[in-house]
Design a protein around this motif. Structure first.
Motif, PDB file in Angstrom:
ATOM      1  N   MET C  87       0.832  -1.194   0.000  1.00 24.72           N
ATOM      2  CA  MET C  87       0.000   0.000   0.000  1.00 24.72           C
ATOM      3  C   MET C  87       0.872   1.250   0.000  1.00 24.72           C
ATOM      4  N   LEU C  88       1.923   1.176   0.796  1.00 26.77           N
ATOM      5  CA  LEU C  88       2.842   2.301   0.881  1.00 26.77           C
ATOM      6  C   LEU C  88       3.440   2.579  -0.489  1.00 26.77           C
ATOM      7  N   ASN C  91       1.070   4.212  -2.927  1.00 25.40           N
ATOM      8  CA  ASN C  91       0.816   5.626  -2.708  1.00 25.40           C
ATOM      9  C   ASN C  91       2.031   6.496  -2.943  1.00 25.40           C
ATOM     10  N   ARG C  92       3.212   5.967  -2.668  1.00 30.52           N
ATOM     11  CA  ARG C  92       4.391   6.833  -2.682  1.00 30.52           C
ATOM     12  C   ARG C  92       5.364   6.500  -3.804  1.00 30.52           C
TER      13      ARG C  92
ATOM     14  N   ARG D 136      -6.503   4.011   3.787  1.00 29.72           N
ATOM     15  CA  ARG D 136      -5.582   3.634   2.719  1.00 29.72           C
ATOM     16  C   ARG D 136      -5.155   4.816   1.874  1.00 29.72           C
ATOM     17  N   SER D 137      -6.033   5.796   1.757  1.00 28.56           N
ATOM     18  CA  SER D 137      -5.695   6.888   0.859  1.00 28.56           C
ATOM     19  C   SER D 137      -4.805   7.926   1.520  1.00 28.56           C
ATOM     20  N   LEU D 139      -1.575   9.364   3.161  1.00 32.02           N
ATOM     21  CA  LEU D 139      -0.146   9.079   3.241  1.00 32.02           C
ATOM     22  C   LEU D 139       0.295   8.968   4.695  1.00 32.02           C
ATOM     23  N   ASN D 142      -0.599   5.676   6.118  1.00 35.01           N
ATOM     24  CA  ASN D 142       0.322   4.659   5.623  1.00 35.01           C
ATOM     25  C   ASN D 142       1.626   4.691   6.389  1.00 35.01           C
ATOM     26  N   GLU D 143       2.156   5.896   6.496  1.00 34.48           N
ATOM     27  CA  GLU D 143       3.438   6.042   7.159  1.00 34.48           C
ATOM     28  C   GLU D 143       3.340   5.573   8.606  1.00 34.48           C
ATOM     29  N   PHE D 146       3.220   1.831   8.747  1.00 39.16           N
ATOM     30  CA  PHE D 146       4.509   1.205   8.413  1.00 39.16           C
ATOM     31  C   PHE D 146       5.487   1.355   9.572  1.00 39.16           C
TER      32      PHE D 146
END
Lengths: 470, 629, 105, 447
Positions: C87-88, C91-92, D136-137, D139, D142-143, D146
């Motif tokens: 997913m990361l 997006n990136r 999910r959308s 950032l 997400n970061e 992670f």
């Protein structure tokens, strides 16, 4: 039951006010206060006939915390002060324009309730709870109804500073509490446990308590929150702070610090008395240089409580009784002085004393009443200020004549700044249009003056009430 | 009979309350009459009380109210009747009622007439409390009370800030003395366990428990007396206090209030007797004040200022007497002084009244013909104060001098000097005022008139009192044959230490003659300068000789105090406010908040969002833990 | 063979520690998310090795059973980890961890 | 046992409901399950220790109390946040993950074996990794996910290595055996290292310095409801587990441990409060404040004796206060933003929200008579005679704490022409929470 109802009436009133319309909030608060006054006086009489006003039921038995309210002389005296000052504050502000007045009076009533709780508390933790809880209403009163450009900074400083102090009180109380075999916060248990500590430990416990009280009273050098807070708070908030709230601290000295740590104070508490004495002189100097009336009253209040603190800490009968009496007297005086301030400020739009003058010509009765209040402020005999202050000085003299002399300098300095202010505002030739006092304003000052003089000429009954309780 | 004493202070208090709250509806005449009548009523009662003491003095206590009872601290609102207090109430109410009467005329045109009368009543009330109280604390009540009345009356014409400044100065300087009195009380209570005269001196002797603290206690009480009785160095307020209306100067700043200090020391004669050091201090303070007051009075041109410095000087005489143990003589002088000084002040008031408010003697002259009653009564007063037989001042002053001669030659010489000066400046003023040519404006001359009856009657009564008042204290030399020598002494012995004198009759007479001769010379001297040569008095700007200037500037004490106390204290408080209060304390508070943020700022770069950094921190922490454990 | 007989528990432990340390250092030095992810697996396996050898030393089976649990958990972690990583990346468009510092301070 | 089964089955059933398209039953099911668990704990309240599964888990008084606390927090979380979860569209996944995480949390309270501890931690954490990244959308989300994942699994590995070393030194995974082994005879260096690593692992989970760095980042990036979950249930479970482990296995056995903990607590308090005081993002500020609360929770470990009252009370009072705060935070975050400025004037249009937030913050700051005060009270009262210095640090940092909470309160009560307006959809639940905060004063004695 009596104690409980006096504690609950304002609390319930505040809830009622929070959930009501703004229409007649002041009337509700006044009614409630009058009811409290009746209950308090009736209760006192009933107590004389054998009714017990006290109350105690356990809340957290594992740590010995109970909801316990006392109804002895000192507690009654302070409750009476709270009610009278509260009446004065509400009566004074009832015809003033106040936005969302229901919440305003709601906070005031909640504040009164918290403070009454602290005065009546027969349980150390309950005392602490009320002591802290009283911060919240006054915080909102200042934040929402205060004024001035640095309001949030000042409120923040006030809140954090006083919180900072009282947390040390918690540490001290907990230390004493932990030293017991079966922990209990009950007053007599705490006293006994405090007495059982060594002088060194008592010294530390006292230090914690004193820092808390010193911040709230306030005593030099812990006072720097006070003048700006008084300045920014709404006038009613200032009255609450000066007339009642700081008495929680001085009362705390009488009720908790002295009985628990008398030995510690005698052996390791010199610094506290010294600070109190310095506070008296320092605040007098500060008052001397003020250009504004409100600030001058604020600093003069610091000087008075410094005297109360020093007298109480010297721990004689005269100190304790004089301290309590002076608390009562100063409470009434503080309300009255700030009423005077409010009257003048309303008419001039500012309170810079040097820019006024000649009020006496326009309002002779007002000048007369104010003069008596000023005289009470400089502890003139036959006013209530004298009885308290003289007893405190006597008590301090038992401790040290040199300290008495230093604290006594306020006798001279107080006269100097008070008369300087009075002269600048009331005397002189130039006259400014000065709207006549309203009936409310006149009544409240007259009653205050009457109380001040009656208590000064015949303090006997009140003094008997608060004697030999320890 | 003694129970009546409780009513004596009550009447003036009633007068005050009545005029304050209901007086507005009364005419000036009624209000003035009520005020005067009530004080006169007190005077009648005072006479009754006084007579009870004549036949064998005994102290009686009359309790009115429980006052302050806290632990061992027991003080009541209670009065003592003994020779000292009964004498004091006698002349307070006596002179007081005369001055009330006088005020009706003097203040008649003033818009604050009611206020004035009520303040006077209140003053008399507090003054009576001061002398009647049976304990130090009640004395202190009166002490402070008269101080406040003095404040209100000095600043009576409050629209002029000069008057207010004078009032404030008087109050604050008095407070300096009051602090001494408070500390003295504290010391006495701590050491002796009581503040009641009965325990301390009359019934018991608890004052002796002071022991090594006796000197300190006496000095502290004396500091209180210094403030109230305007003794060097706390004397500078009294001349300024002349800003008040003249009856006030007569009643408060000449006859009664300022003698409260003498009352205090006399009352505590037991204490001062056992403390040699304190007595020395009292003597020298008195002598310095006497000489200083007299010397300044030589150069003053304001008629009331001259009288004020004369009062300062006379009070110095009294304290000198007290210090030398001549308590009864001091009290004697208080009484005679009350008569002639009140007379002089009222006379000067009459003059000022006639002159339309003018007080500068350089603008007067030749009033003799315009106001004969005032002239003659004033002359009596002037002779009395100069110490010419058989007027009142002669007896009391001469006994002080005699006592000084016995004790200390230097003191004697200095007091003699002051007495000589007194004769000179009094007659200087007298001649300049009443003799010679009129030097004022035409308008003033046109308006010159004798004062109304309400004003002249008190003058006459006081003049009589000033003439015969001295007879109650005949010195040994004169009174011996008639068995009335030292009548007052014997009377007062019930209250205070008796004055002991071992002087022979011949010396006494010689001394009296010498002092009178000197006074006479001084009068002639003054006559020579101001009448015969008619030397014009210098205008302010013309005063050049340094000595003259120094005296005219009152030794520069006002400026000295300004520079020594007022300015430094103002600067100190302003400095403390700026540096300590605002910079240091507030800075500390706000700084501690910044410190917390500072920690955050320092650590912020560590929280940089990088996983590596975070992991590294974990690993470092782990390694540290491994080594620590 | 001689050498193998001389292998003691300390050797296994040493190896395990080295592997673990390698994993740690790998996490610290590599910037690619996947490599870092693998390093975590390496650390887990180092633990497994240690557990097995201790189990042998103590002569019980507890440690060995534990290893099975760890393997299961590791598998779960891989699944979750890869999902997050995907997913990361989506997006990136990068797996460089140095750029992952929008959250900080 | 039943309790664990209920919680385990809950997640599975939720997934099943999704399959049968019965999404609207998920929320009631969860509520019922939570209520059943709470009821279960009360039913079993007074019972004796009940060792189950061959000594792997135990149901004792501590387990019951902590289970009840965690369940109450979970229930309260659910009631305050369910609208927000349902808005995301994939509520079934989220609910299921939460249910699994919850199962792990319960397991944390009643393990007696290190194997179970490891499993519990992983069951607790792995779903949360996903949850943190669930937006999910975004950032940031997400970061956040992670970072949490990488650092979390590294921490797990370290913890695991510690467990392995401890096992090597003592020959057992059982808490009580380990304790006995440590108490008898000299302590092998291996167990020191093992303890250090376990402490590191737990330090990471409860986020105390210097292992706290992830917390602000992850809390800030994760969706606010999930942050609420992490700050309360996950952190509570971790500290409960740590308490059981340390009181069970290491109490009295490791001489330096107490000193080390004191240092960690002190450092954490200073760093967390210092960092929080400079934040302008309220959520991040709350994360740092969470770190400082973790220090208080950790401090319960060094109170002499085994009296879980202090930790139980702290977790529930902090939990309820934070859930209230995060709930309002979420509303404001959705309409305006998470910066301090976005809170300006909240009281004008939303007096209730502002009041609720204020009470929550005051409780977190420890103002009596709110629950947070009693939480702090027990900690400080326990430490005052043994570690007076530490209590003074606690007190001083509390003042700093009050400072940054006040900043939010100030913003909310500031007058402004464009006040923020938010949706108030769960007044009743929040009111219940507020009442709970006040009533805690009386309820304390039953904990």
């Amino acid at each position: 039951m009596i104690a409980l109802s006096i504690f609950l009436i304002p609390l319930l009133t505040s809830f009622l006010l929070f959930n009501s319309k703004t229409g007649n909030a002041a009337k509700t608060a006044l009614t409630s206060l009058i009811l409290m006054l009746l209950v308090a006086i009736g209760g006192r009489v009933a107590t004389a006939y054998g009714l017990t006003g006290t109350l105690s039921f356990p809340l957290i038995s594992s740590i010995g915390f109970s909801f316990s309210l006392l109804w002895d002389g000192p507690a009654f005296l302070m409750v009476l002060l709270t009610i009278i000052a509260g009446l004065g504050i509400v009566y004074f502000s009832q015809d003033k324009e106040i936005h969302s007045s229901n919440r305003f009076y709601g906070w005031i009533m909640m504040m009164l309730s918290a403070m009454i709780g602290a005065f009546l508390a027969g349980d150390a933790l309950l005392f602490y709870l009320c002591y802290e809880w009283a911060l919240i209403p006054i915080f909102f009163l200042i934040l929402k109804w205060g004024h001035g450009e640095h309001l949030s900074k000042v409120t923040m400083r006030f809140f954090l500073y006083t919180l900072f102090g009282s947390l040390f009180m918690m540490l001290s109380l907990l230390y004493v509490h932990q030293s017991m075999a079966t922990p209990s916060f009950d007053m007599s248990a705490m006293w006994a446990a405090g007495k059982a500590l060594t002088a060194g430990e008592q010294g530390w416990v006292f230090a914690g308590l004193f820092i808390a009280f010193a911040v709230k009273m306030p005593v030099f050098p812990f006072h720097s929150w006070q003048p700006s807070t008084y300045d920014h708070a709404p006038i009613q908030g200032t009255m609450l702070l000066a007339a009642i709230m700081l008495k929680m601290a001085t009362f705390g000295l009488v009720r908790w610090a002295i009985p628990m740590t008398a030995v510690g104070i005698a052996e390791n508490g010199h610094w506290a008395i010294l600070l109190s004495v310095i506070s008296v002189v320092y605040a007098s100097f500060m008052a001397l240089t003020q250009k504004r009336l409100k600030m001058m009253i604020a600093y003069s209040s610091v000087a008075h409580v410094g005297m109360i603190s020093a007298g109480i800490l010297s721990n004689t009968d005269q100190g304790t009784v004089g301290g309590l009496f002076e608390m009562f007297s100063h409470g009434i005086l503080a309300v009255a002085m700030f009423v005077v301030y409010a009257i003048i400020e309303k008419r001039y739009g500012h309170d810079r004393m040097q820019e006024m003058g000649g009020i006496r010509t326009a309002a002779p009765a007002f000048a007369f009443l104010t003069f008596i209040l000023v005289m009470c402020n400089v502890a003139l005999p036959f006013t209530s200020g004298f009885v308290g202050e003289f007893l405190l000085l006597q008590s301090l003299a038992h401790y040290s004549l040199v300290y008495t002399a230093i604290a006594g300098l306020s006798v001279i300095l107080g006269a100097a700044y008070m008369l300087r202010g009075f002269q600048a505002m009331f005397l002189g030739g130039n006259t400014h249009a000065f709207e006549a006092l309203s009936r409310n304003e006149k009544n409240i000052l007259a009653i205050a003056v009457l109380l001040v003089i009656v208590l000064g000429v015949y303090p006997h009954s009140l003094l008997q009430l608060i004697q030999n309780v320890y | 009979m003694e129970k009546l004493v409780a009513l004596i202070p009550l009447f003036p208090l009633l007068g005050f309350l009545y005029i304050t709250f209901f007086g507005k509806n009364q005419s000036k005449g009624t209000a003035g009459a009520i005020a005067t009548a009530l004080v006169a009523l007190s005077f009648v009662l005072a006479i009754l009380v006084f007579t009870t003491q004549l036949h064998g003095a005994h102290a009686t206590f009359v309790k009115v109210l429980d006052w302050i009872h806290v632990g061992s601290f027991q003080v009541d609102l209670s009065f003592v009747v003994d020779p000292l207090s009964s004498l004091y109430i006698l002349f307070i109410t006596g002179v007081g009622s005369l001055i009330h009467l006088y005020s009706i005329g003097y203040m008649h045109d003033d818009e604050g007439f009611h206020r004035f009368m009520s303040y006077l009543n209140l003053f008399v009330f507090f003054m009576l409390l001061l002398v009647l109280g049976d304990n130090l604390l009640l004395l202190f009540v009166g002490w402070e009370g008269v101080g406040v009345c003095s404040f209100m009356l000095i600043g009576f014409w409050y629209k002029d800030h000069a008057n207010n400044d004078a009032a404030k100065k008087a109050f604050v300087m008095n407070r300096v003395g009051d602090l001494g009195l408070i500390l003295g009380m504290s010391l006495i209570f701590v050491q002796c366990g009581s503040l009641n005269y009965n325990d301390l001196m009359i019934g018991g002797s608890a004052i002796g428990h002071l022991g090594k603290w006796a000197t300190l206690g006496a000095v502290l009480l004396f500091i209180g007396a210094m403030g109230k009785s305007a003794q060097f160095p706390l004397h500078t307020w009294l001349p300024d206090a002349m800003a008040g209306p003249t009856p006030v100067s007569a009643l408060i700043h000449a006859a009664t209030m300022v003698t409260a200090g003498i009352y205090l020391v006399a009352r505590f004669s037991d204490l001062f007797t056992i403390s040699e050091g304190a007595s020395q201090l009292v003597t020298w303070a008195g002598v310095i004040t006497a000489v200083m007051g007299a010397s300044i009075a030589l150069t003053q041109n304001d008629i009331k200022k001259v009288l004020a410095y004369s009062t300062v000087s006379q009070l110095g005489f009294m304290f000198a007497a007290l210090g030398m143990g001549a308590y009864t003589i001091a009290v004697f002088h208080v009484v005679t002084h009350a008569f002639f000084k009140a007379l002089l002040f009222l006379g000067s008031g009459s003059v000022i009244h006639a002159m339309g408010g003018e007080q500068d003697i350089r603008r007067m002259g030749g009033l003799k013909s315009h106001m004969p009653t005032t002239y003659w009564t004033f002359l009596v007063g002037t002779i009395a104060i100069a110490g010419i037989f058989p007027f009142a001042g002669f007896f009391s002053k001469d006994q002080i001098l005699a006592h000084a001669m016995e004790n200390n030659t230097v003191v004697f010489a200095l007091l003699m000097l002051a007495a000589a000066g007194t004769a000179f400046y009094m007659f200087r003023m007298f001649y300049l005022t009443f003799h010679g040519e009129f030097r004022g404006t035409h308008e003033q001359e046109h308006h010159l008139h004798e004062s109304p009856k309400t004003m002249t009657i008190p003058l006459v009564v006081l003049a009589i009192a000033s003439t015969v008042g001295g007879f109650m204290g005949f010195p040994h030399a004169i009174g011996h044959a008639m068995h009335i020598e030292h009548a007052l002494d014997h009377f007062l012995s019930g209250s205070i230490e008796l004055t002991h004198s071992h002087m022979s009759v011949a010396t006494e007479i010689a001394l009296a003659l010498i002092s009178m001769a000197i006074a006479g010379m001084m009068i002639l001297f003054a006559y020579n300068i101001y009448i015969k040569k008619a030397t014009p008095v210098l205008e302010d700007a013309e005063i050049n000789s340094p000595l003259h200037r120094l005296l005219w500037k009152k030794y520069g004490m006002d400026e000295l105090y300004d520079n020594l106390f007022r300015k430094p204290i103002d600067a100190l408080s302003a400095g403390l406010y700026h540096w300590v209060e605002q910079k240091m304390l507030l800075g500390m508070v706000d700084g501690s908040g910044d410190a917390a943020k500072g920690i955050g700022r320092i650590l912020q770069p560590l929280h940089n969002g990088q996983i590596v950094t975070y992991l590294l921190a974990i690993i470092v922490g782990l390694i540290a833990l491994i080594f620590a454990l | 063979m001689e050498i193998l007989h001389n292998v003691t528990i300390n050797h296994y432990l040493g190896l395990s520690t080295v592997l673990f340390a390698l994993g740690v250092f790998g996490m610290l030095y590599r910037k690619n998310a996947i490599i870092i992810f693998m390093c975590v697996e390496l650390m887990l396996n180092a633990v497994n090795l240690a557990l097995v050898s201790f189990s042998k030393m103590h002569g019980d089976t507890d440690g060995q059973i534990f290893v099975f649990f760890i393997m299961v958990v590791a598998a779960a972690e891989v699944a979750v980890g890869l999902a997050i990583l995907m997913m990361l990346y989506r997006n990136r468009h990068t797996t460089d961890t140095d750029t992952l510092n929008d959250l900080k301070g | 046992m039943v309790i664990l089964l209920i919680s385990a089955l809950l997640g599975v059933s939720l997934l099943a409901l999704e399959i049968f398209k019965l999404r609207r039953w998920m929320m009631p099911l969860m509520v019922m399950a939570f209520l059943a668990i709470i009821g279960g704990t009360f039913a079993l309240w007074g019972m004796n220790e009940n060792v189950m599964m061959q000594g792997m888990i135990v149901m004792d008084a501590y387990a019951l109390r902590t289970t009840a606390v965690l369940t109450i927090l979970a229930l309260f979380w659910l009631l305050t946040q369910h609208q927000n979860i349902e808005k995301t569209g994939n509520s079934s996944d989220l609910y299921a993950l939460l249910a699994f995480s919850f199962c792990g949390a319960l397991l944390m309270t009643n393990f007696t074996n290190l194997v179970m501890l490891f499993l519990a931690i992983e069951i607790l954490s792995i779903p949360v990794y996903v949850l943190a990244a669930s937006n999910r959308s975004s950032l940031l989300s997400n970061e956040s996910g992670f970072k949490y994942f990488i650092l979390g699994s590294a921490a797990s590995a370290i913890l695991l290595f510690g467990i392995a070393l401890l096992y090597g030194a003592t020959g057992s995974f059982d808490l009580y055996n380990i304790h006995d082994a440590l108490m008898s005879g000299t302590i092998a260096p291996l167990s020191w290292v093992g303890l250090a690593m376990i402490l590191t692992g737990f330090g990471f989970k409860i986020s105390v310095a210097p292992f706290h760095f992830w917390a602000p980042d992850v809390y800030q990036g994760a969706p606010t409801p999930i942050t609420g979950w992490m700050a309360t249930v996950v952190k509570g479970a971790a500290i409960f587990g740590m308490y059981r482990l340390f009181k069970g296995a290491f109490d009295g056995a490791m001489p330096h441990l107490e000193g080390i903990l004191v240092i960690i607590i002190a450092i954490t308090l200073v760093i967390a409060n210092g960092m929080a005081s400079i934040q302008s993002n309220v959520k991040r500020m709350l994360a740092y404040s969470g770190v400082s609360h973790a220090a208080f929770m950790l401090a319960t470990m060094i109170i002499p004796g085994f009296d879980p009252q202090s930790i139980v009370l702290y977790v529930i009072s902090y939990g309820i206060s934070s859930l209230i705060v995060f709930s309002i935070m979420n509303q404001v975050g959705q309409t305006a933003g998470e910066e301090l400025n976005n809170f300006r004037g909240l009281s004008q249009e939303n007096p209730f929200s502002a009041a609720a937030m204020t009470i929550g913050l005051l409780s977190m700051a420890g103002i009596p008579p709110l629950a947070g005060f009693f939480g702090k009270y027990y900690v400080i009262s326990g430490l005052i005679s043994t570690h007076p210095g530490l209590t003074i640090i606690m007190v001083l940092t509390s003042v700093v704490g009050m400072y940054y909470y006040l900043k939010v309160i100030f913003a909310m009560y500031q007058k402004t022409s464009i006040p923020v307006v938010v949706e108030e959809n769960n007044k009743v639940v929040l009111s219940l929470g507020i009442i709970a905060l006040v009533a805690m004063m009386v309820a304390v004695q039953w904990m």
